[in-house]
Write a protein that holds these residues in place. Structure first.
Motif, mmCIF file in Angstrom:
data_model
loop_
_atom_site.group_PDB
_atom_site.id
_atom_site.type_symbol
_atom_site.label_atom_id
_atom_site.label_comp_id
_atom_site.label_asym_id
_atom_site.label_seq_id
_atom_site.Cartn_x
_atom_site.Cartn_y
_atom_site.Cartn_z
ATOM 1 N N ARG A 165 33.001 31.233 43.565
ATOM 2 C CA ARG A 165 34.052 30.346 44.055
ATOM 3 C C ARG A 165 33.472 28.990 44.433
ATOM 4 O O ARG A 165 34.076 27.954 44.182
ATOM 5 C CB ARG A 165 34.745 30.953 45.275
ATOM 6 C CG ARG A 165 35.608 32.173 44.987
ATOM 7 C CD ARG A 165 36.390 32.539 46.244
ATOM 8 N NE ARG A 165 37.163 33.757 46.069
ATOM 9 C CZ ARG A 165 36.717 34.969 46.341
ATOM 10 N NH1 ARG A 165 35.474 35.127 46.798
ATOM 11 N NH2 ARG A 165 37.481 36.033 46.168
ATOM 12 N N GLU A 181 37.868 28.523 50.440
ATOM 13 C CA GLU A 181 37.434 28.989 49.127
ATOM 14 C C GLU A 181 38.546 29.756 48.426
ATOM 15 O O GLU A 181 38.602 29.811 47.203
ATOM 16 C CB GLU A 181 36.196 29.886 49.255
ATOM 17 C CG GLU A 181 34.912 29.126 49.507
ATOM 18 C CD GLU A 181 33.678 29.999 49.308
ATOM 19 O OE1 GLU A 181 33.840 31.222 49.074
ATOM 20 O OE2 GLU A 181 32.554 29.458 49.377
ATOM 21 N N ARG A 182 39.448 30.360 49.211
ATOM 22 C CA ARG A 182 40.511 31.186 48.634
ATOM 23 C C ARG A 182 41.490 30.374 47.792
ATOM 24 O O ARG A 182 42.293 30.947 47.061
ATOM 25 C CB ARG A 182 41.264 31.912 49.747
ATOM 26 C CG ARG A 182 40.430 32.983 50.439
ATOM 27 C CD ARG A 182 40.137 34.145 49.508
ATOM 28 N NE ARG A 182 39.241 35.125 50.109
ATOM 29 C CZ ARG A 182 38.806 36.218 49.502
ATOM 30 N NH1 ARG A 182 39.198 36.452 48.256
ATOM 31 N NH2 ARG A 182 37.988 37.055 50.087
ATOM 32 N N VAL A 184 40.730 28.824 45.303
ATOM 33 C CA VAL A 184 40.338 29.145 43.928
ATOM 34 C C VAL A 184 41.123 30.358 43.435
ATOM 35 O O VAL A 184 41.634 30.367 42.313
ATOM 36 C CB VAL A 184 38.819 29.425 43.832
ATOM 37 C CG1 VAL A 184 38.456 29.930 42.429
ATOM 38 C CG2 VAL A 184 38.028 28.177 44.167
ATOM 39 N N ASP A 185 41.233 31.378 44.289
ATOM 40 C CA ASP A 185 41.950 32.596 43.906
ATOM 41 C C ASP A 185 43.407 32.287 43.552
ATOM 42 O O ASP A 185 43.959 32.828 42.601
ATOM 43 C CB ASP A 185 41.910 33.620 45.050
ATOM 44 C CG ASP A 185 40.492 33.998 45.432
ATOM 45 O OD1 ASP A 185 39.589 33.776 44.613
ATOM 46 O OD2 ASP A 185 40.302 34.514 46.540
ATOM 47 N N THR A 202 37.450 39.520 37.276
ATOM 48 C CA THR A 202 37.029 39.347 38.663
ATOM 49 C C THR A 202 35.848 40.266 38.946
ATOM 50 O O THR A 202 35.900 41.466 38.657
ATOM 51 C CB THR A 202 38.174 39.694 39.637
ATOM 52 O OG1 THR A 202 39.287 38.832 39.372
ATOM 53 C CG2 THR A 202 37.723 39.513 41.088
ATOM 54 N N GLY A 207 32.341 36.619 41.895
ATOM 55 C CA GLY A 207 33.095 35.489 41.378
ATOM 56 C C GLY A 207 33.905 35.889 40.154
ATOM 57 O O GLY A 207 34.380 37.021 40.045
#
Length: 215
Positions: A165, A181-182, A184-185, A202, A207
């Motif tokens: 990430r 960072e979430r 990115v998810d 995933t 990552g």
């Protein structure tokens, strides 16, 4: 793609890193020949761009060492202008040679040519058009947003490799991004809705990795 940049001029390294990072390369920086070799042996390097005149080990020496493994392409940089120097550079095993001073855009094009990076990358039923900045699925534009395209571009250029990430945040959102960072998810989820669940795998705690559907 993993790129090794070796030059004893720090400013030069920082400028080149910015150019290559924008194009999705993961860059490793070295300021002398020994550091360059250490990075080479500890990372999977696709292309090494080496300055001829470096402390500790010259670019020629580093090139010869790298070529013993046959694992990476090598491009030598030099301020030398003699045609005999170009001969010596290529004789050492270098795949290309560029005289200083040079336009970073020219170096980028030379690197892409050496790595045979086409303007379009195909993964299964997907096509990533790097110039048009679009993603196609079965020939149809999926209408990706800018962030979704940049994510796909970075994953495509590093196909088969797990990217974290943080790597995605640095390359897509920028090194000065301080958000969660979430995020990115969230963008990966939206991208999967457009291209399908299969291509982007995933790896929990590690990552994401772009893989062809038949792999």
């Amino acid at each position: 793609m993993n790129l090794l940049l070796a030059d004893d001029e720090l400013l030069m390294l920082q400028i080149l890193k910015a150019y290559f990072a924008k194009e999705g390369f993961q860059t490793f920086l070295a300021q002398d020949g020994e550091e360059a070799l250490d990075l080479f042996y500890n990372h999977k390097i696709d292309l090494a761009i080496l300055d001829w005149m470096m402390p500790k080990r010259s670019g020629i020496e580093v090139c010869q060492e790298i070529k013993k493994t046959g694992r990476a392409k090598v491009l030598l940089l030099t301020a030398k202008g003699d045609t005999n120097d170009e001969f010596l550079a290529l004789q050492s095993g270098a795949d290309d040679y560029l005289r200083k001073p040079f336009d970073p855009r020219i170096l980028l094009l030379r690197a892409q040519k050496l790595l045979q990076i086409a303007s379009k990358i195909t993964i299964g039923e997907l096509t990533v058009d790097l110039e048009g900045q679009k993603i196609y699925r079965c020939g149809k534009d999926v209408k990706a947003t800018h962030k979704e395209f940049e994510l796909m571009k970075y994953l495509a250029l590093n196909k088969g490799q797990i990217v974290t990430r943080k790597m995605l945040l640095d390359q897509v959102w920028g090194f000065d991004y301080f958000g969660e960072e979430r995020t990115v998810d969230t963008h990966i989820r939206r991208l999967r809705e457009k291209i399908g669940e299969q291509p982007i795998k995933t790896y929990r705690g590690m990552g994401y990795c772009l893989e062809a559907e038949d792999e």
